[in-house]
Design a protein around this motif. Structure first.
Motif, PDB file in Angstrom:
ATOM      1  N   GLY A  44       0.863  -1.135  -0.209  1.00 10.75           N
ATOM      2  CA  GLY A  44      -0.153   0.136  -0.031  1.00 10.75           C
ATOM      3  C   GLY A  44       0.915   1.131  -0.002  1.00 10.75           C
ATOM      4  O   GLY A  44       1.784   1.336   0.638  1.00 10.75           O
ATOM      5  N   VAL A  45       0.406   2.285  -0.634  1.00 12.92           N
ATOM      6  CA  VAL A  45       0.934   3.638  -0.833  1.00 12.92           C
ATOM      7  C   VAL A  45      -0.063   4.343  -0.229  1.00 12.92           C
ATOM      8  O   VAL A  45      -1.013   4.862  -1.002  1.00 12.92           O
ATOM      9  N   LEU A  46       0.110   4.994   0.856  1.00 10.27           N
ATOM     10  CA  LEU A  46      -0.712   6.154   1.689  1.00 10.27           C
ATOM     11  C   LEU A  46      -0.085   7.505   1.421  1.00 10.27           C
ATOM     12  O   LEU A  46       0.619   7.874   1.729  1.00 10.27           O
ATOM     13  N   VAL A  47      -0.803   8.076   0.452  1.00 12.52           N
ATOM     14  CA  VAL A  47      -0.156   9.292  -0.156  1.00 12.52           C
ATOM     15  C   VAL A  47      -0.693  10.489   0.902  1.00 12.52           C
ATOM     16  O   VAL A  47      -1.888  10.462   1.371  1.00 12.52           O
ATOM     17  N   HIS A  48      -0.089  11.227   1.226  1.00 13.29           N
ATOM     18  CA  HIS A  48      -0.097  12.381   2.448  1.00 13.29           C
ATOM     19  C   HIS A  48      -1.417  13.484   1.738  1.00 13.29           C
ATOM     20  O   HIS A  48      -2.014  13.890   2.749  1.00 13.29           O
ATOM     21  N   GLU A  49      -1.262  13.624   0.557  1.00 16.41           N
ATOM     22  CA  GLU A  49      -2.122  14.765  -0.256  1.00 16.41           C
ATOM     23  C   GLU A  49      -2.622  14.189  -1.379  1.00 16.41           C
ATOM     24  O   GLU A  49      -1.984  13.567  -1.928  1.00 16.41           O
ATOM     25  N   ALA A  50      -3.958  14.680  -1.685  1.00 14.67           N
ATOM     26  CA  ALA A  50      -4.515  14.127  -2.953  1.00 14.67           C
ATOM     27  C   ALA A  50      -4.081  14.710  -4.144  1.00 14.67           C
ATOM     28  O   ALA A  50      -3.757  14.100  -5.474  1.00 14.67           O
ATOM     29  N   ALA A  51      -3.153  15.860  -3.844  1.00 17.95           N
ATOM     30  CA  ALA A  51      -2.638  16.358  -5.075  1.00 17.95           C
ATOM     31  C   ALA A  51      -1.352  15.529  -5.446  1.00 17.95           C
ATOM     32  O   ALA A  51      -0.688  15.802  -6.687  1.00 17.95           O
ATOM     33  N   TYR A  52      -0.937  14.577  -4.776  1.00 14.89           N
ATOM     34  CA  TYR A  52       0.380  13.816  -4.837  1.00 14.89           C
ATOM     35  C   TYR A  52      -0.170  12.500  -5.726  1.00 14.89           C
ATOM     36  O   TYR A  52       0.855  11.882  -6.065  1.00 14.89           O
ATOM     37  N   ILE A  53      -1.307  12.092  -5.757  1.00  6.97           N
ATOM     38  CA  ILE A  53      -1.483  10.771  -6.292  1.00  6.97           C
ATOM     39  C   ILE A  53      -1.418  10.764  -7.671  1.00  6.97           C
ATOM     40  O   ILE A  53      -0.738   9.616  -8.019  1.00  6.97           O
ATOM     41  N   LYS A  54      -1.643  11.552  -8.654  1.00  4.83           N
ATOM     42  CA  LYS A  54      -1.174  11.412 -10.012  1.00  4.83           C
ATOM     43  C   LYS A  54       0.416  11.494 -10.015  1.00  4.83           C
ATOM     44  O   LYS A  54       0.978  10.622 -10.846  1.00  4.83           O
ATOM     45  N   PRO A  55       1.113  12.224  -9.566  1.00  5.92           N
ATOM     46  CA  PRO A  55       2.492  12.319  -9.707  1.00  5.92           C
ATOM     47  C   PRO A  55       3.169  11.013  -9.111  1.00  5.92           C
ATOM     48  O   PRO A  55       3.966  10.525  -9.765  1.00  5.92           O
ATOM     49  N   VAL A  56       2.592  10.553  -8.101  1.00  2.68           N
ATOM     50  CA  VAL A  56       3.017   9.214  -7.597  1.00  2.68           C
ATOM     51  C   VAL A  56       2.778   8.037  -8.431  1.00  2.68           C
ATOM     52  O   VAL A  56       3.607   7.250  -8.729  1.00  2.68           O
ATOM     53  N   MET A  57       1.566   8.062  -8.990  1.00  2.00           N
ATOM     54  CA  MET A  57       1.477   7.163 -10.133  1.00  2.00           C
ATOM     55  C   MET A  57       2.164   7.164 -11.266  1.00  2.00           C
ATOM     56  O   MET A  57       2.345   6.118 -11.633  1.00  2.00           O
ATOM     57  N   SER A  58       2.406   8.423 -11.532  1.00  5.57           N
ATOM     58  CA  SER A  58       3.304   8.391 -12.687  1.00  5.57           C
ATOM     59  C   SER A  58       4.793   7.921 -12.706  1.00  5.57           C
ATOM     60  O   SER A  58       5.206   7.188 -13.555  1.00  5.57           O
ATOM     61  N   ALA A  59       5.264   8.560 -11.200  1.00  7.65           N
ATOM     62  CA  ALA A  59       6.431   7.950 -10.827  1.00  7.65           C
ATOM     63  C   ALA A  59       6.604   6.432 -10.952  1.00  7.65           C
ATOM     64  O   ALA A  59       7.714   5.918 -11.499  1.00  7.65           O
ATOM     65  N   ILE A  60       5.839   5.937 -10.370  1.00 10.67           N
ATOM     66  CA  ILE A  60       5.807   4.405 -10.228  1.00 10.67           C
ATOM     67  C   ILE A  60       5.832   3.765 -11.590  1.00 10.67           C
ATOM     68  O   ILE A  60       6.341   2.879 -12.058  1.00 10.67           O
ATOM     69  N   GLN A  61       4.814   4.149 -12.513  1.00 10.09           N
ATOM     70  CA  GLN A  61       4.816   3.629 -13.962  1.00 10.09           C
ATOM     71  C   GLN A  61       6.008   3.750 -14.636  1.00 10.09           C
ATOM     72  O   GLN A  61       6.181   2.955 -15.556  1.00 10.09           O
ATOM     73  N   ALA A  62       6.466   5.084 -14.624  1.00 14.43           N
ATOM     74  CA  ALA A  62       7.856   5.379 -15.228  1.00 14.43           C
ATOM     75  C   ALA A  62       9.100   4.632 -14.782  1.00 14.43           C
ATOM     76  O   ALA A  62       9.908   4.487 -15.558  1.00 14.43           O
ATOM     77  N   SER A  63       9.006   4.173 -13.567  1.00 15.80           N
ATOM     78  CA  SER A  63      10.129   3.417 -13.008  1.00 15.80           C
ATOM     79  C   SER A  63      10.561   2.057 -13.551  1.00 15.80           C
ATOM     80  O   SER A  63       9.593   1.566 -13.794  1.00 15.80           O
ATOM     81  N   PRO A  64      11.769   1.984 -14.118  1.00 13.28           N
ATOM     82  CA  PRO A  64      11.897   0.813 -14.813  1.00 13.28           C
ATOM     83  C   PRO A  64      11.920  -0.419 -13.854  1.00 13.28           C
ATOM     84  O   PRO A  64      11.624  -1.629 -14.581  1.00 13.28           O
ATOM     85  N   ASP A  65      12.087  -0.259 -12.703  1.00 13.91           N
ATOM     86  CA  ASP A  65      11.958  -1.599 -11.670  1.00 13.91           C
ATOM     87  C   ASP A  65      10.326  -2.108 -11.529  1.00 13.91           C
ATOM     88  O   ASP A  65      10.288  -3.180 -11.118  1.00 13.91           O
ATOM     89  N   PHE A  66       9.651  -0.974 -11.580  1.00 12.64           N
ATOM     90  CA  PHE A  66       8.264  -1.493 -11.103  1.00 12.64           C
ATOM     91  C   PHE A  66       7.315  -1.406 -12.142  1.00 12.64           C
ATOM     92  O   PHE A  66       6.436  -2.271 -12.471  1.00 12.64           O
ATOM     93  N   ASN A  67       7.231  -0.376 -13.146  1.00 12.83           N
ATOM     94  CA  ASN A  67       6.360  -0.374 -14.368  1.00 12.83           C
ATOM     95  C   ASN A  67       5.025  -0.963 -14.399  1.00 12.83           C
ATOM     96  O   ASN A  67       4.757  -2.034 -15.016  1.00 12.83           O
ATOM     97  N   GLN A  68       4.574  -0.665 -13.156  1.00 12.14           N
ATOM     98  CA  GLN A  68       2.991  -1.133 -13.512  1.00 12.14           C
ATOM     99  C   GLN A  68       2.129   0.059 -12.810  1.00 12.14           C
ATOM    100  O   GLN A  68       2.561   1.120 -12.298  1.00 12.14           O
ATOM    101  N   GLN A  69       0.885  -0.195 -13.317  1.00 10.30           N
ATOM    102  CA  GLN A  69      -0.271   0.693 -12.608  1.00 10.30           C
ATOM    103  C   GLN A  69      -0.726   0.376 -11.477  1.00 10.30           C
ATOM    104  O   GLN A  69      -1.278  -0.395 -11.258  1.00 10.30           O
TER     105      GLN A  69
END
Length: 167
Positions: A44-69
């Motif tokens: 689980g990734v508990l984001v501190h503020e709602a404004a960070y949800i999309k940047p966090v999702m984008s960073a995880i998707q763009a990461s070569p190690d994780f590359n998932q939605q």
């Protein structure tokens, strides 16, 4: 490798996130969210503020190690859930060998830097030829010792992977 491979909370927490598209400043994910194991194969990734949800999702998707939605949680709008897929034995072995190879290259690069310094000292007259030879032999002993340590760790990791697979 022991802490769950590439899908451990510390590795996920280290992913760099750029919360503001207008700014080039990035932060580790663990500063913007809490990364916690949820049990089973979920993190689980508990984001501190709602404004960070999309940047966090984008960073995880763009990461070569994780590359998932990451999936949004139904119970909590600030929680994202990552499904951990187990790594295959071949992938683990390959990654372990790559890590150990990179470690050996780092040892060799450090040795090269030291050789350059010793040659400069000899050229500047700070070392005699005998001192230079003795220092080079000592550096070689240290490098051999570190390489033996890397080899033993690689062997230990590969044995651990083989034993884990045998269960």
């Amino acid at each position: 490798m022991r802490a769950g491979g590439r899908f451990n909370p510390d590795a996920i927490g280290a992913v760099r996130v750029r919360p503001d598209k207008k700014s080039a400043e990035t932060f580790p994910l663990h500063e913007l969210a809490a990364v916690v194991p949820k049990g089973g194969r979920n993190i689980g990734v508990l984001v501190h503020e709602a404004a960070y949800i999309k940047p966090v999702m984008s960073a995880i998707q763009a990461s070569p190690d994780f590359n998932q939605q990451p999936q949004r949680s139904e119970e909590n709008e600030l929680e994202l859930i990552l499904k951990v897929e187990p790594e295959r034995k071949e992938g683990l072995v390959k990654r372990a060998k790559e890590l150990c190879h990179a470690w050996r290259e780092q040892v060799r690069a450090e040795r090269h830097k030291r050789d350059v310094v010793v040659k400069r000292w000899h050229k500047d007259g700070l070392l005699t030829a005998n001192d230079k030879t003795r220092l080079e032999k000592e550096l070689q002993k240290l490098q051999d010792k570190r390489m033996a340590h890397v080899d033993s760790k690689e062997k230990e990791i590969l044995q651990h992977i083989a034993a884990k697979e045998g269960r």
